[in-house]
Design a protein around this motif. Sequence first.
Motif, PDB file in Angstrom:
ATOM      1  N   PHE A  17      -5.727  -4.913 -22.688  1.00 35.66           N
ATOM      2  CA  PHE A  17      -5.299  -3.518 -22.539  1.00 35.66           C
ATOM      3  C   PHE A  17      -6.171  -2.788 -21.516  1.00 35.66           C
ATOM      4  N   ALA A  18      -7.473  -3.047 -21.565  1.00 35.12           N
ATOM      5  CA  ALA A  18      -8.382  -2.437 -20.585  1.00 35.12           C
ATOM      6  C   ALA A  18      -8.017  -2.879 -19.168  1.00 35.12           C
ATOM      7  N   LEU A  19      -7.725  -4.147 -18.987  1.00 39.52           N
ATOM      8  CA  LEU A  19      -7.301  -4.643 -17.668  1.00 39.52           C
ATOM      9  C   LEU A  19      -5.979  -4.021 -17.242  1.00 39.52           C
ATOM     10  N   PHE A  20      -5.054  -3.883 -18.185  1.00 35.95           N
ATOM     11  CA  PHE A  20      -3.773  -3.236 -17.910  1.00 35.95           C
ATOM     12  C   PHE A  20      -3.994  -1.821 -17.376  1.00 35.95           C
ATOM     13  N   LEU A  21      -4.889  -1.079 -18.013  1.00 33.58           N
ATOM     14  CA  LEU A  21      -5.181   0.295 -17.583  1.00 33.58           C
ATOM     15  C   LEU A  21      -5.846   0.321 -16.205  1.00 33.58           C
ATOM     16  N   LEU A  22      -6.788  -0.578 -15.998  1.00 33.89           N
ATOM     17  CA  LEU A  22      -7.506  -0.613 -14.722  1.00 33.89           C
ATOM     18  C   LEU A  22      -6.621  -1.072 -13.565  1.00 33.89           C
ATOM     19  N   ALA A  23      -5.621  -1.870 -13.867  1.00 40.02           N
ATOM     20  CA  ALA A  23      -4.776  -2.446 -12.819  1.00 40.02           C
ATOM     21  C   ALA A  23      -3.533  -1.617 -12.513  1.00 40.02           C
ATOM     22  N   MET A  24      -3.391  -0.451 -13.134  1.00 39.13           N
ATOM     23  CA  MET A  24      -2.195   0.359 -12.854  1.00 39.13           C
ATOM     24  C   MET A  24      -2.199   0.755 -11.376  1.00 39.13           C
ATOM     25  N   PRO A  25      -1.161   0.345 -10.651  1.00 34.52           N
ATOM     26  CA  PRO A  25      -1.150   0.578  -9.209  1.00 34.52           C
ATOM     27  C   PRO A  25      -0.704   1.986  -8.837  1.00 34.52           C
ATOM     28  N   GLY A  26      -1.114   2.388  -7.667  1.00 35.37           N
ATOM     29  CA  GLY A  26      -0.670   3.655  -7.101  1.00 35.37           C
ATOM     30  C   GLY A  26       0.420   3.404  -6.079  1.00 35.37           C
ATOM     31  N   PRO A  27       0.719   4.413  -5.284  1.00 33.26           N
ATOM     32  CA  PRO A  27       1.739   4.253  -4.248  1.00 33.26           C
ATOM     33  C   PRO A  27       1.337   3.184  -3.227  1.00 33.26           C
ATOM     34  N   LEU A  28       2.300   2.424  -2.795  1.00 32.18           N
ATOM     35  CA  LEU A  28       2.095   1.378  -1.802  1.00 32.18           C
ATOM     36  C   LEU A  28       2.143   2.010  -0.420  1.00 32.18           C
ATOM     37  N   GLN A  29       1.198   1.679   0.407  1.00 27.47           N
ATOM     38  CA  GLN A  29       1.126   2.270   1.748  1.00 27.47           C
ATOM     39  C   GLN A  29       1.489   1.240   2.814  1.00 27.47           C
ATOM     40  N   HIS A  30       2.105   1.696   3.873  1.00 31.19           N
ATOM     41  CA  HIS A  30       2.312   0.928   5.100  1.00 31.19           C
ATOM     42  C   HIS A  30       3.044  -0.391   4.896  1.00 31.19           C
ATOM     43  N   SER A  31       4.085  -0.392   4.103  1.00 29.12           N
ATOM     44  CA  SER A  31       4.898  -1.591   3.930  1.00 29.12           C
ATOM     45  C   SER A  31       6.368  -1.232   3.999  1.00 29.12           C
ATOM     46  N   ASN A  32       7.096  -1.996   4.785  1.00 27.21           N
ATOM     47  CA  ASN A  32       8.540  -1.827   4.852  1.00 27.21           C
ATOM     48  C   ASN A  32       9.212  -2.973   4.119  1.00 27.21           C
ATOM     49  N   THR A  33      10.340  -2.688   3.504  1.00 23.01           N
ATOM     50  CA  THR A  33      11.149  -3.690   2.821  1.00 23.01           C
ATOM     51  C   THR A  33      12.602  -3.471   3.215  1.00 23.01           C
ATOM     52  N   ASP A  34      13.442  -4.423   2.856  1.00 21.96           N
ATOM     53  CA  ASP A  34      14.873  -4.255   3.114  1.00 21.96           C
ATOM     54  C   ASP A  34      15.455  -3.127   2.274  1.00 21.96           C
ATOM     55  N   ALA A  35      14.970  -2.998   1.032  1.00 27.40           N
ATOM     56  CA  ALA A  35      15.566  -2.044   0.097  1.00 27.40           C
ATOM     57  C   ALA A  35      14.505  -1.407  -0.784  1.00 27.40           C
ATOM     58  N   ILE A  36      14.887  -0.276  -1.346  1.00 19.60           N
ATOM     59  CA  ILE A  36      14.076   0.435  -2.337  1.00 19.60           C
ATOM     60  C   ILE A  36      14.894   0.480  -3.619  1.00 19.60           C
ATOM     61  N   VAL A  37      14.245   0.218  -4.744  1.00 26.78           N
ATOM     62  CA  VAL A  37      14.911   0.304  -6.046  1.00 26.78           C
ATOM     63  C   VAL A  37      14.130   1.274  -6.916  1.00 26.78           C
ATOM     64  N   VAL A  38      14.845   2.227  -7.510  1.00 26.34           N
ATOM     65  CA  VAL A  38      14.228   3.240  -8.355  1.00 26.34           C
ATOM     66  C   VAL A  38      14.942   3.276  -9.708  1.00 26.34           C
ATOM     67  N   PRO A  39      14.293   2.810 -10.768  1.00 31.54           N
ATOM     68  CA  PRO A  39      14.877   2.986 -12.104  1.00 31.54           C
ATOM     69  C   PRO A  39      14.720   4.447 -12.545  1.00 31.54           C
ATOM     70  N   THR A  40      15.741   4.983 -13.156  1.00 31.07           N
ATOM     71  CA  THR A  40      15.638   6.350 -13.656  1.00 31.07           C
ATOM     72  C   THR A  40      14.691   6.389 -14.849  1.00 31.07           C
TER      73      THR A  40
END
Length: 178
Positions: A17-40
């Motif tokens: 659980f501690a690792l889960f909390l520490l590893a929560m990612p932020g916004p990804l910078q400077h990367s392009n992809t073919d598509a963006i997916v956003v779950p509501t």
Amino acid sequence: MIIRILGVIALLWALGFALFLLAMPGPLQHSNTDAIVVPTGGAGRIDRGIELLKAHAAKRMLVTGVAPEVRPIDLALEYHETPALFACCIDLGREAVDTRSNAEETADWVKRHHYRSVRLVTSDWHLARATLELTHALGSDVTVLGDGVPSSPRYGLLVAEYNKLLLRRVALWLGIGA
């Protein structure tokens, strides 16, 4: 003996659980992809997806898990965007009701468009499980990059999400619900 085993399990859970909390990612910078997916389901997710789309970080965006009665014009008005942006570049997925069905709906959409890379935009606390589900649904042919939207979740939500992540990993490992 039983108490020791339970103690070890509790310790492993707490460390994980501690690792889960520490590893929560932020916004990804400077990367392009073919598509963006956003779950509501979380504040800031669609805003972040639109921001990335307008910055040309991807060609197209899927908002998955949209209620059947929501129209593109409704979202355009809510997010102060032109209807033309929704008409050209944003698809609404209406079949998903949870994280697992979001992944299935997304996989169908990605295959239909022949995309090879996807940026998954969701809440920071939700990203690990959403990525697990999406990579499982897509297989190894599509690259999934996680983009965590910063949030301030309650402690109980974090515990519940961590437990769901553990259970889903075990289920996939055992081949249950795959």
